[in-house]
Scaffold this active site. Structure first.
Site, PDB file in Angstrom:
ATOM      1  N   GLY A 141      52.014  65.884  43.083  1.00  0.00           N
ATOM      2  CA  GLY A 141      53.370  65.496  42.735  1.00  0.00           C
ATOM      3  C   GLY A 141      53.371  64.502  41.584  1.00  0.00           C
ATOM      4  N   ILE A 152      49.604  68.816  55.518  1.00  0.00           N
ATOM      5  CA  ILE A 152      49.931  67.742  56.456  1.00  0.00           C
ATOM      6  C   ILE A 152      50.538  68.260  57.752  1.00  0.00           C
ATOM      7  CG2 ILE A 152      50.222  65.995  54.674  1.00  0.00           C
ATOM      8  CD1 ILE A 152      53.289  66.388  55.110  1.00  0.00           C
ATOM      9  N   TYR A 209      66.413  63.404  52.941  1.00  0.00           N
ATOM     10  CA  TYR A 209      65.333  62.634  52.318  1.00  0.00           C
ATOM     11  C   TYR A 209      65.450  61.162  52.706  1.00  0.00           C
ATOM     12  CZ  TYR A 209      62.462  60.633  48.528  1.00  0.00           C
ATOM     13  OH  TYR A 209      61.530  59.946  47.800  1.00  0.00           O
TER      14      TYR A 209
END
Length: 373
Positions: free
Chosen positions: A65, A107, A195
Site C-alpha cells: 500500500g 491476514i 473505515y
C-alpha cells in the site's frame, strides 16, 4: 454446527465475488474463548535458524500500500535488510521484490500468519492491511472482514508471541460530533464510515489488549498522507496526491471536494519518521496508546494556489463527490498533537511549500516547470 458452516460459506462467497480484485482467501473460522497467549498443541511450526542480533525482526502486513514500501526502506536502513519482511496478498513489482525479503501473507489466514511470525522470529509487527474510506463504503462487508477480522487475528498473534504491535489509525476515526478545530487525542468519536468505525475499534481493542494481556500496542492517528511514490488508493484525501500527477501530465485537475474543505495533511517522510519514533520510544515515556500527529492543514484551494506557483497554467475545477464530501465534512480540520510532541518529541519537517516543492522534484516535473517559466 450449521450456523458456523453457513457463516463460513457466506463469507467465502462474499470474498470470492468481490470486485476489488484483492484475491483474499476464505476467512478461517476459529473459536475465541481462550487467552490469546495460549498456543495450540498442533501448531506445527518449523524451526529456522537466524543469526542473533539486537535489532528487531519486523513484519509489515499490507506492505504494498501507500506506506509499506517506504516504511520497509526506512527500517532496512536502520535495522538491516534481512531483518524487515514486507508482505501482502498481491504480487510485488520486481524492484520491490528484489529490494529485500518479501512474503505472501493473508491476514485473514490466522494459521499461516502465525507460522510466519514464529518461523521468522518476528518481534515487531506493523499492521497496514486495510480498506480505506471511499473504497470501504463501496464494499462494507469486505471492509468489515479485512479491517476488523484481520485486526483480531493480528492482535491475538501479537499477544501470544509478545510482539510490539503498531496499528495506524486515522482522522477518519472521528465523526461529525467530534470537536474539529482542533481535535484533541481524547474526545467523542462517532465516525460514520466503516473505515472510521474499524479504526476506533482498533484503538480500543489495542488499548484493551495492552491492559488485559500486557501487549505493547502503539498507534498513531495519521492525517491525510501525501506521497510521490504511490498512486491514489481510494482515500478521501487522495485529491492532494492526484493534483500533482495531473499538473504534470495534463495541466488540468478536477477536485472532488469543495475548495474550502480544510483537512490535516502530512508528507510521507514525516509520517514514516513519526511511526519509527513512536515504536522506538521507551514504554515509560508513553502516557497513552494512541496519539494524534500533525504537520499542516490546508484546503484544496490553498493547495492548488501553491501548486500553481510551480505550474501557473494548471486549470483547477471542482466536481464535488457527495460521498467523499460528506466523509470529509465529518473529519477534523486540525489535529491537536501536543501529547506526541511532549511525550516522545514528535516534530514535523514539512510545511505546505516544502511539500509541494518536494513532490514536484520527485515526480520529475522539471521540463514542465521550465516551459511554464
Amino acid at each position: 454446527m450449521p450456523i458456523v458452516k453457513n457463516v463460513s460459506r457466506a463469507v467465502s462467497q462474499l470474498l470470492q465475488s468481490s470486485g476489488c480484485g484483492c484475491g483474499i482467501s476464505i476467512v478461517p473460522v476459529r473459536c475465541i474463548g481462550v487467552s490469546p497467549r495460549q498456543v495450540a498443541s498442533d501448531a506445527g511450526f518449523h524451526s529456522v535458524t537466524f543469526s542473533e542480533s539486537d535489532h528487531p525482526r519486523v513484519l509489515i502486513t499490507g506492505g504494498l500500500g501507500q506506506l509499506g514500501v517506504g516504511l520497509a526502506k526506512l527500517l532496512r536502513k536502520r535495522f538491516g535488510k534481512n531483518n524487515v519482511i514486507l508482505s501482502d496478498i498481491r504480487k510485488p513489482a520486481d524492484n520491490i521484490f528484489y529490494s529485500g525479503p518479501f512474503i505472501y501473507a493473508d491476514i485473514l489466514d490466522y494459521k499461516n500468519l502465525r507460522e510466519i511470525v514464529v518461523n521468522n522470529r518476528i518481534t515487531w509487527l506493523f499492521h497496514y492491511s486495510a480498506l480505506l474510506s471511499a473504497v470501504g463504503e463501496a464494499n462494507v462487508p469486505l471492509a468489515r472482514a479485512v479491517n476488523i477480522t484481520g485486526l483480531h487475528n493480528v492482535l491475538d498473534i501479537a499477544a501470544e508471541h509478545n510482539l510490539r504491535l503498531f496499528v495506524p489509525s486515522t482522522i477518519g476515526a472521528f465523526g461529525p460530533t467530534s470537536p474539529r478545530d482542533p481535535t484533541p487525542d481524547l474526545c467523542i468519536q462517532r465516525p460514520r464510515t466503516i473505515y472510521g468505525v474499524s479504526k476506533v475499534h482498533a484503538e480500543l481493542m489495542g488499548e484493551y489488549y495492552h491492559y488485559r494481556y500486557g501487549l505493547d500496542f502503539r498507534c498513531l492517528r495519521y492525517p491525510g498522507i501525501i506521497s510521490a511514490d504511490s498512486q491514489p488508493g481510494g482515500g478521501t484525501t487522495d485529491y492532494a496526491v492526484q493534483i500533482f500527477h495531473n499538473a504534470i501530465k495534463t495541466g488540468k485537475f478536477q477536485c472532488n471536494l469543495k475548495p474550502d474543505t480544510r483537512l490535516p495533511m502530512m508528507y510521507i517522510d514525516d509520517c514514516l519518521k513519526a511511526t519509527l519514533e513512536v515504536m522506538e520510544a521507551p514504554a515509560e515515556a508513553l502516557t497513552m496508546r494512541t496519539y494524534n500527529i500533525s504537520a499542516m492543514s490546508f484546503t484544496p484551494e490553498e493547495l492548488a494556489q501553491e501548486v500553481q506557483k510551480h505550474v501557473p497554467e494548471l486549470e483547477v475545477t471542482y466536481n464535488v463527490d457527495k460521498v467523499r464530501q460528506a466523509i470529509a465534512d465529518s473529519w477534523p480540520m486540525n489535529f491537536d498533537d501536543r501529547n506526541a510532541r511532549r511525550d516522545w518529541g514528535w516534530k514535523h519537517d514539512y510545511d505546505l511549500p516544502e511539500l509541494v516543492t518536494t513532490m514536484f522534484s520527485f515526480l520529475g516535473s522539471d521540463s514542465r516547470i521550465a516551459q511554464a517559466n
